[in-house]
Write an enzyme that holds these catalytic residues in place. Structure first.
Site, PDB file in Angstrom:
ATOM      1  N   LYS A 179       0.852  -1.182   0.000  1.00 10.79           N
ATOM      2  CA  LYS A 179       0.000   0.000   0.000  1.00 10.79           C
ATOM      3  C   LYS A 179       0.885   1.228   0.000  1.00 10.79           C
ATOM      4  O   LYS A 179       1.958   1.240   0.618  1.00 10.79           O
ATOM      5  CB  LYS A 179      -0.909   0.025   1.242  1.00 10.79           C
ATOM      6  CG  LYS A 179      -1.681   1.331   1.425  1.00 10.79           C
ATOM      7  CD  LYS A 179      -2.365   1.415   2.790  1.00 10.79           C
ATOM      8  CE  LYS A 179      -2.941   2.813   3.009  1.00 10.79           C
ATOM      9  NZ  LYS A 179      -3.596   2.971   4.322  1.00 10.79           N
ATOM     10  N   GLU A 224      -8.069  12.347  12.665  1.00  6.97           N
ATOM     11  CA  GLU A 224      -7.274  11.174  13.056  1.00  6.97           C
ATOM     12  C   GLU A 224      -6.337  11.470  14.215  1.00  6.97           C
ATOM     13  O   GLU A 224      -5.339  12.187  14.057  1.00  6.97           O
ATOM     14  CB  GLU A 224      -6.478  10.644  11.861  1.00  6.97           C
ATOM     15  CG  GLU A 224      -5.807   9.321  12.132  1.00  6.97           C
ATOM     16  CD  GLU A 224      -5.550   8.510  10.868  1.00  6.97           C
ATOM     17  OE1 GLU A 224      -5.020   7.395  10.979  1.00  6.97           O
ATOM     18  OE2 GLU A 224      -5.898   8.984   9.777  1.00  6.97           O
ATOM     19  N   GLU A 268      -7.121  -1.732   2.963  1.00  9.34           N
ATOM     20  CA  GLU A 268      -6.362  -0.533   3.297  1.00  9.34           C
ATOM     21  C   GLU A 268      -6.405  -0.275   4.802  1.00  9.34           C
ATOM     22  O   GLU A 268      -5.390   0.060   5.430  1.00  9.34           O
ATOM     23  CB  GLU A 268      -6.951   0.660   2.541  1.00  9.34           C
ATOM     24  CG  GLU A 268      -6.257   1.972   2.818  1.00  9.34           C
ATOM     25  CD  GLU A 268      -6.969   3.162   2.187  1.00  9.34           C
ATOM     26  OE1 GLU A 268      -6.663   4.295   2.601  1.00  9.34           O
ATOM     27  OE2 GLU A 268      -7.832   2.962   1.315  1.00  9.34           O
ATOM     28  N   GLU A 406     -11.809  11.284  -4.392  1.00  9.01           N
ATOM     29  CA  GLU A 406     -11.647  11.223  -2.936  1.00  9.01           C
ATOM     30  C   GLU A 406     -10.763  12.356  -2.441  1.00  9.01           C
ATOM     31  O   GLU A 406     -11.041  12.988  -1.412  1.00  9.01           O
ATOM     32  CB  GLU A 406     -11.048   9.877  -2.531  1.00  9.01           C
ATOM     33  CG  GLU A 406     -10.830   9.732  -1.030  1.00  9.01           C
ATOM     34  CD  GLU A 406     -10.230   8.393  -0.645  1.00  9.01           C
ATOM     35  OE1 GLU A 406      -9.350   8.364   0.238  1.00  9.01           O
ATOM     36  OE2 GLU A 406     -10.647   7.367  -1.233  1.00  9.01           O
TER      37      GLU A 406
END
Length: 421
Positions: A179, A224, A268, A406
């Site tokens: 990733k 986050e 992910e 996105e």
């Protein structure tokens, strides 16, 4: 190397509950000397600069942490409140990459006002030998809205960035990396100087369930939490996997269910959660990792989210814990060294302090550090310009056009704050 740590004198006293912490920020202080950390109306704001330190390179976290420890060891503190965030507090922002020219900064404001539940306080911090007097704390005139900004391309335009995503997918499918997170930047330029207080008012009001921050000219509303350390408990909120919201609540519920079942997004997310749990393991025991993520609803997007928690077993400060977690798979990729190389090859920019840790730490080492997301950096040479950022996690099933969409959704908080509605 950082300069010698100064001796500070700090005084914390109770304060009548202010209605709006952002409104307390003065209008005659430079944007780089305003700090903010807010969520759902509670948190910390500060202004002035009692002292600060700048560090750089791979040791920037350790140097900053050591400097702060030395400052606190020789400071005189009178704290009548005794809550996390009272007494002397340092606010920091750190570059994403070791080699970044933007480095890292810890700022200790001259005045910090905090609110936590039903308790409010003010801390005054000075260099010298006498306790400072409690300052007058009152709202200031409302900031002026900037003119609608003009947006221009940053390092890569849309087509170039989609091409970079396609190259990353090819590298993943070829086995080079599992990733990789690719970011892009956009320059927003207004007709006049941007008032940081306006951006904070818009972000704190529109994205109340995120952590609205400002440190040394970096401003944003991050969803986050990289790490929180409080009285021996360590927590981290991991986000990875995103879908854009619509204006239809029923449709959004269907999209949330789709996100929760998406194999691409679950893959992910799993990489990101695993990287956080593995990084915390040497410092914690009884680490709790839920079996499946929940869907976090934000005004512009929805994320797969997992809250990881553990009990601290060593003396690591919140900043050193943040160092151990950075960069997580949520903002870099996995394996980390390979993902970082792909980022360096494909992004064609220095991220600066975007996607690096941003937050605060008190004298005990407790504190909160988010990942600097949904953010922008004020241009120190052009007060009318802000460089804003967005990034997306790329895995083998990623589609470049969908990733671009996105990234556009993730730019919306800063665009809205700047008046680009």
């Amino acid at each position: 190397m950082p300069s010698a740590a100064p001796a500070l004198v700090a005084r914390t006293a109770l304060l009548p509950r202010p209605d709006d912490l952002v409104a307390l920020l003065p209008d005659d202080v430079a944007a780089t000397d305003l700090v903010t950390w807010l969520r759902d109306g509670d948190g910390l704001v500060g202004w002035g600069r009692a002292t600060s330190v700048t560090t750089s390179g791979p040791d920037r976290f350790a140097q900053a942490d050591r400097w702060w420890h030395e400052v606190c060891a020789q400071s005189v503190v009178r704290d009548a409140v005794q809550l996390p965030g009272t007494g002397p507090v340092a606010f920091g922002s750190f570059s994403f990459a070791d080699e970044s020219a933007y480095g890292a900064t810890l700022v200790v404001p001259s005045v910090v006002v905090g609110r936590r539940g039903g308790t409010s306080w003010v801390t005054t911090i000075r260099t010298g030998a006498t306790l400072p007097q409690q300052p007058t704390v009152e709202p200031h005139p409302a900031p002026a809205a900037p003119a609608k900004p003009t947006l221009r391309t940053g390092a890569l335009d849309r087509e170039q960035w989609k091409s970079a995503v396609a190259k990353a997918v090819s590298r993943i499918q070829g086995g080079d990396v599992d990733k990789v997170v690719l970011a892009r930047d956009v320059i927003a330029e207004c007709d006049g100087p941007v008032d940081l207080r306006w951006l904070l008012t818009r972000l704190a009001g529109g994205y109340a369930n995120t952590w609205t921050f400002a440190v040394d000219g970096l401003v944003g509303a991050s969803p986050e939490m990289l790490v929180r350390r409080e009285k021996g408990l360590v927590t981290s909120r991991v986000l990875a996997g995103t879908i854009r919201r619509t204006r239809d609540d029923e449709h959004d519920l269907a999209l949330a269910a789709k996100l929760a079942r998406s194999s691409k997004d679950l893959e992910e997310h799993e990489y990101a959660v695993r990287s956080v749990a593995d990084a915390l393991a040497p410092h914690c025991r009884s680490i709790n990792v839920p079996e499946s993520p929940f869907v976090l609803h934000l005004p512009n997007v929805m994320h797969l989210a997992t809250d990881v928690a553990g009990v601290l077993t060593d003396e690591s400060s919140s900043l050193r814990l943040a160092e151990s977690l950075h960069p997580s798979a949520a903002v870099c990729g996995t394996p980390t060294p390979a993902a970082a190389r792909v980022i360096g090859e494909l992004e064609e920019m220095d991220r600066g302090r975007y996607a690096g840790p941003v937050g605060w730490m008190d004298a005990s080492g407790d504190g909160e550090w988010a990942i600097a997301l949904r953010c922008g950096a004020l241009d120190r040479e052009n007060p009318s310009a802000v460089r804003i950022f967005a990034g997306c996690g790329i895995v083998s099933g990623s589609d470049p056009a969908a990733e671009l969409a996105e990234s556009e959704a993730k730019l919306l908080p800063m665009r809205h704050a700047l008046g680009d509605d």
